[in-house]
Structures are given as structure tokens and as C-alpha cells.
Design an enzyme around this catalytic site. Sequence first.
Site, mmCIF file in Angstrom:
data_model
loop_
_atom_site.group_PDB
_atom_site.id
_atom_site.type_symbol
_atom_site.label_atom_id
_atom_site.label_comp_id
_atom_site.label_asym_id
_atom_site.label_seq_id
_atom_site.Cartn_x
_atom_site.Cartn_y
_atom_site.Cartn_z
ATOM 1 N N LYS A 212 -10.042 -30.160 9.391
ATOM 2 C CA LYS A 212 -11.088 -31.026 8.839
ATOM 3 C C LYS A 212 -10.799 -31.268 7.357
ATOM 4 C CE LYS A 212 -15.915 -31.471 7.645
ATOM 5 N NZ LYS A 212 -15.547 -31.796 6.245
ATOM 6 N N THR A 269 -19.145 -22.320 -1.712
ATOM 7 C CA THR A 269 -18.990 -22.743 -0.328
ATOM 8 C C THR A 269 -18.256 -21.685 0.471
ATOM 9 O OG1 THR A 269 -18.831 -25.012 -1.139
ATOM 10 C CG2 THR A 269 -18.279 -24.649 1.161
ATOM 11 N N GLU A 287 -9.266 -19.459 0.022
ATOM 12 C CA GLU A 287 -8.602 -19.795 -1.241
ATOM 13 C C GLU A 287 -9.595 -20.606 -2.029
ATOM 14 O OE1 GLU A 287 -7.105 -21.940 -4.056
ATOM 15 O OE2 GLU A 287 -6.160 -23.028 -2.403
ATOM 16 N N CYS A 321 -7.180 -25.987 -8.607
ATOM 17 C CA CYS A 321 -7.838 -24.690 -8.757
ATOM 18 C C CYS A 321 -7.032 -23.762 -9.653
ATOM 19 C CB CYS A 321 -8.076 -24.059 -7.399
ATOM 20 S SG CYS A 321 -6.581 -23.813 -6.449
ATOM 21 N N GLU A 424 -15.860 -23.244 -13.331
ATOM 22 C CA GLU A 424 -14.772 -24.120 -12.939
ATOM 23 C C GLU A 424 -15.217 -25.570 -13.092
ATOM 24 O OE1 GLU A 424 -11.391 -24.372 -9.494
ATOM 25 O OE2 GLU A 424 -13.471 -24.164 -8.814
#
Length: 532
Positions: A212, A269, A287, A321, A424
Site C-alpha cells: 500500500k 503512526t 522504520e 527521515c 521532525e
Amino acid sequence: MVCAVQPNISIVGRGSGRIIRGGFKISPQRFLMNTTIQNFDLLINGKIVSAHENKYFDAVNPSTGEVIARIADASTDDVKLAITAARRAFDMSWINSTISIEGRAKELLTVAGLIREHAKELADLESMDTGKTLKQTTFIDIPTAADTFEYFSNQTDVLNGNPIAVLSSSLCLAQREPIGVVAAIIPWNYPLIMAAWKIAPALLCGNSVILKPSPLASLSLMRLAQLIAQAGLFKGALNIIASSHPQAGAQLVGHPDVDMVSFSGGTSTGQEVMRLAAQTTKKVVLELGGKSPNIIFSDCDWDAALGGALSAIFMNQGQMCTAGSRLLVEDSIYDDFLKALVDRAKTLKIGNAMDFQTEFGPIISRQQRDKLLAFVQQGKNEGAKLLCGGKVPAISDSVATNGFYFEPTIFGDVQNSMTIAQEEVFGPVLCVIRFKDEAEAVRIANDSKYGLAAMIWTKDREKANRVAQRLRCGTVWINTYGAFPNEAPFGGYKQSGFGRELGKEGLLEFTQTKHVCIDQTPGGKPLVSAWF
């Protein structure tokens, strides 16, 4: 390099530039999209099919704000179909051993060939869909995705069973077996690369996969799905479904017929993924986010460190990231290094991602750009000094005006406790922090809830190794940035996640271990047979 703030599982997951205000350059906008809008459908059970409700969502070009394609919008019914297909493909092919590991490796190699054969098309789609520069998709994303499929096609020996030395008359074997149905959920910043990182090892091990992608960037993958279906690969073991529905990801994670979740995305999440996966006690590899420290010592190679610092925060507009978003500079060179950094940043050519001379493309979406503007304001409110950027560039071109552009941004006088240094931001916002010595550099670097990556720039190899050992993160680059060899594991510490991708470690994540114990007692009568 590779995780976005929130991929949607929610569960939620040419020519010379011209000078504009603020000192930045804007490349001329020469690439207008064809007015023909193509539909891209789902890959379920080996076939390209429309969504159950025949609904589509728009793929929007961040460089222009224009709709460039329509993607089939998978509903909960489509997710069920994909899970059923993956479950059937795994049970039939694994239990009956109809597809050998050599056969799976050959199909991975075929995918690598398809990506290389259609490299130009896929690079164009990736740039138009994500806003990353055509130079990057052409020379990094497409070759890397192909190389990953090829690499894992050659790793069949890693999955061989191994004898275990035991002090008994038994022969003990540790056998690696597939886990089952794997849900692979990826973000929008590196679609093809991250799909390859998950699909290739999972399929080689004998699992079936439901991929997905993010609805913000799924175009290149849906085209790859067409190519895979046309080639007749994987016989339903690979399903690719895009969806704008927040519940689609949650449905995948929570479904009892899904045995494992490999998720890349934001930390919050990821925590929700863990919670949902716990209900069926399935394996999870995460990750997640990062706030990577980039440490510049005074004895560095100046030019290398300067170029590395720019690349670590401004490649893909900082939407990585592993971005070196906290730049730690030794006090004795702080002022000079920061001035050189700002001067270079102001020369970057902002423009349409499809222009080969563009160095700095748009942000993925208007919503993401608005978040960046809010972070910049918060940084100023907390006392950081805005040295360049921090706003939407003034672009007179009518097409570019509708794109989601944002200037490369650098803050000086940042304290590590500030919000922009701790959260972040996921964009081209650099926080520059002073340090006085090695000990303070390590302390500041580790003072973060994240632990994904770090960079060290120094000519003193002994010092570099010493600092690397003290940094609490999964990857440390010394005098370089952004190397992700297929042979080396990648993953995080702390709230950057757990589990590994790539390398032997990443391959074995998609397996479970079975112990087979064979008695070898002379005469065939072990002690247990005469116990009662």
C-alpha cells in the site's frame, strides 16, 4: 533517507535561472503536462482491476499543482480481495511448494529488468508525482530500485537451513521459513525504492505481499504494477493497492489473515501500527522518524563537509527521515562555516522537478508546505535566528505559482531544546547548533527521542570511530552522507523504530525460524523412549 511523516494508514503513514527576492534562483518552468489524464488501476490476484466502487483519486504534480493522473481508490472491499488473494497465493504456493526459491529469484530479476527497460518513463512519473528532481529520480531512485531487486535475487543461500552444534546425540537444524502474508505500507518520499526494499526480500523468502503506497505518491508504483501483471509475475503473491481511505491501512494491519506488517512512516503512526498489530500478535518491522545530527568538527575537509551538509538537508527538499536536519558545528569554525552554508544555499535553483537544471523542487503538497511555514514561525518565536529562506518564493510563472514551492531554510543560534531541533519537520529546514568539544557534540547528538542516523565530518579517523561508537543510532556516515548499500542493514534506535531493512538482516526479517531435532542415538532408542 526514507520515511515520510505520515503515510496515510491512519489509522492512519534549462537554462540559467533568474534571481528573485531573497536571493534564491528559480529555474524557468518549461514542462507542462499533457491534458490527457490516464487512469491507473489496482493489482490484485495477478490482474489489473478497477476499484470495487469504480472510484479514483487525483495524482497531483507538486511542481504545477495540476492533476496528472487518476489512481484507483481501493475501498475496504478491495482490501479484503487483496488479502484473500495474498492468503490463497501463500497457502497454495508454500504448502504445495509449487514455486521454488530459484523461481522466485528469477522473477525478482525479471522485475529489475522491467524497471531498467522502462527507466525513463518511471523516472518521469516519479518526478512528476513526488516533486523530486528529475536528476535524482534518473540517477538515484530508478537504478537503486532495480539494483535492490537484482541484489535480493542473488541471496538464496542466506535462507538455507543450518545445523546447530549441540551436546547430545541429536541432529538439530535451524530452518528459515516464510512468515505468510506481509502488509507493506510505505510513505510518499521514495516510493519505488522503498517498495523494492520491502517487496524483493519478502517475496524471495516465499511470503505473499500486499503493498500500500501513499495516495500522495503512488503513480510510478501503479505503472510498475501494470508491467508486473503484463509479465505474469508472482501469480497473485504480489498485490498493489492505493487508497485515500484512512481505514485501508488500519484494515491491513489489523486483519487476522495478515501475518506481518513492514511499515515505514511517522513515529506516531508507527505506534498506532504496533497497537493494532498487537491485537493479532503479528510481527512488526518499523522504520520511523528521525532528527539526525550532522557533526562538523573543525578539522574536517571544509569543501566536503559543506557539500555534505547541503546534500543532507536539501536533497529531495529535506523530505527524508535521515535528513541531517540538526547541524552541529564546532565553535571555532561556526561563524565562517555558517556563512558559507547560507551563501551556497541561496544559489540553489528552485523550479519544476522535470527540469534537469533544477536543484531544488517543490514540497509534496500544499498541506505539508503549510506545516513548514508553521515550524518556521515557531522557530522564530523561540529565539532561533532565521538566516535564509523560510517562506514561499515569489514566482511569476503562472504554472509555478500553483506549485508547492518553499525556500531552502537555515536557522542559526538554535538551542537543541527548541521545537525545530526536537521535532521532525520533514522539509528543508536546517537547525545549526554550536558545540565546544567532542563530549558536548555527542551529548547534543544523543539528546533526541530519535535514533535513525548521524554524520561525522573530521580528518581524524580515530576520533570519528570513537564518536560513532557513542552515538545512539542505527547508521553513522563518516565523511559522507546517504549511502545505502543493499548489503548493509538499515534501521533505527529509540523512537526511530526497530527491525532492519536491506542486507542479510533485512532479508531474515521476513522469515521465522523452525528448529528440527532428529535423533541419532545408536540403535534408534533414545532415553525418552524408555522413560515410562
